[in-house]
Design an enzyme around this catalytic site. Structure first.
Site, PDB file in Angstrom:
ATOM      1  N   HIS A 121       0.807  -1.217   0.000  1.00 21.85           N
ATOM      2  CA  HIS A 121       0.000   0.000   0.000  1.00 21.85           C
ATOM      3  C   HIS A 121       0.843   1.271   0.000  1.00 21.85           C
ATOM      4  CE1 HIS A 121      -3.472  -2.547   1.868  1.00 21.85           C
ATOM      5  NE2 HIS A 121      -3.416  -2.646   0.561  1.00 21.85           N
ATOM      6  N   ILE A 233       0.921 -10.139  18.213  1.00 25.80           N
ATOM      7  CA  ILE A 233       2.058 -10.567  17.407  1.00 25.80           C
ATOM      8  C   ILE A 233       3.377 -10.238  18.088  1.00 25.80           C
ATOM      9  CG2 ILE A 233       2.101  -8.456  16.014  1.00 25.80           C
ATOM     10  CD1 ILE A 233       2.671 -10.492  13.624  1.00 25.80           C
TER      11      ILE A 233
END
Length: 243
Positions: A121, A233
């Site tokens: 992106h 994470i």
């Protein structure tokens, strides 16, 4: 324990690819989009929803409002890499991790030391003139006297090199990502709900049998994964580092 299984997969691989989303950066205090505390649910000061303000049409028709929103909500120059970014960079340095594919635009993987980063992106650190294509830094944009940064050569609007709604992902970035995912021994997908396409569809190119999904909430691909870890994470990679 899941972390032991994860560690065994990592240590037994010579070709890991990591594919990450907004959840990788939330632990660096960068908000995501769709969670309860995300940008889509918390930003109420404008007359338009955030997904409209981050569209190509809005940039062209309401540039002042676009850049006001963009500067306040999409740029985090003080953010620092977290444990996940750092461990991924270390795995690359060891020659185990071959590529990081990211949906994020914050540059934190590079700050942590990762070299082969595919930014699906784009990045807030790259900017260009919409008229003459002259390239500009983030610093140039932030120091612009007007909220709409202008090209010093032709006077055109300098926009961020990020993929807005209604715009296509870069073909080269997609092709690179597909190539790495196809060749991967272990594919680790982390910090993404796998709900945004076409990026989420990249997982379909994985041909191996060591698919690891790390995300706090369920994803549409959980049933296809060989290992699912419902946790932060940073915590998972922190445990990997400790062991």
């Amino acid at each position: 324990m899941e972390i032991n299984e994860f560690k065994a997969l990592v240590e037994g691989s010579k070709n890991i690819v990591f594919f990450g989303g907004a959840g990788v950066s939330t632990e660096s205090n960068i908000p995501d989009f769709r969670s309860q505390s995300g940008i889509y649910r918390t930003i109420k000061e404008y007359n338009y929803p955030p997904e409209v303000m981050l569209s190509h049409t809005f940039l062209m028709t309401h540039p002042r409002e676009f850049f006001d929103f963009y500067r306040k909500n999409m740029i985090y120059i003080d953010a620092k890499p977290n444990t996940a970014h750092i461990v991924l960079a270390e795995l690359e340095q060891k020659g185990i991790l071959k590529a990081v594919i990211t949906q994020n635009i914050d540059g934190l993987h590079q700050q942590a030391g990762s070299k082969n980063v595919i930014e699906l992106h784009g990045s807030v650190y790259r900017n260009y003139c919409m008229k003459c294509n002259e390239k500009y830094s983030l610093e140039y944009v932030l120091k612009s006297p007007d909220i709409i940064p202008k090209c010093s050569k032709c006077g055109g609007t300098v926009r961020p090199d990020v993929v807005l709604y209604e715009e296509f992902l870069d073909d080269n970035a997609i092709n690179q990502a597909v190539s790495y995912i196809r060749k991967a021994d272990v594919l680790i997908v982390g910090g993404t709900s796998l709900a945004v396409y076409p990026a989420a569809g990249l997982i379909n190119y994985y041909r191996g049998n060591k698919l690891v999904l790390i995300n706090k909430s369920a994803t549409p691909y959980d049933g296809r994964a060989n290992l699912v870890m419902r946790d932060s994470i940073g915590k998972v990679f922190g445990s990997l580092k400790e062991q």
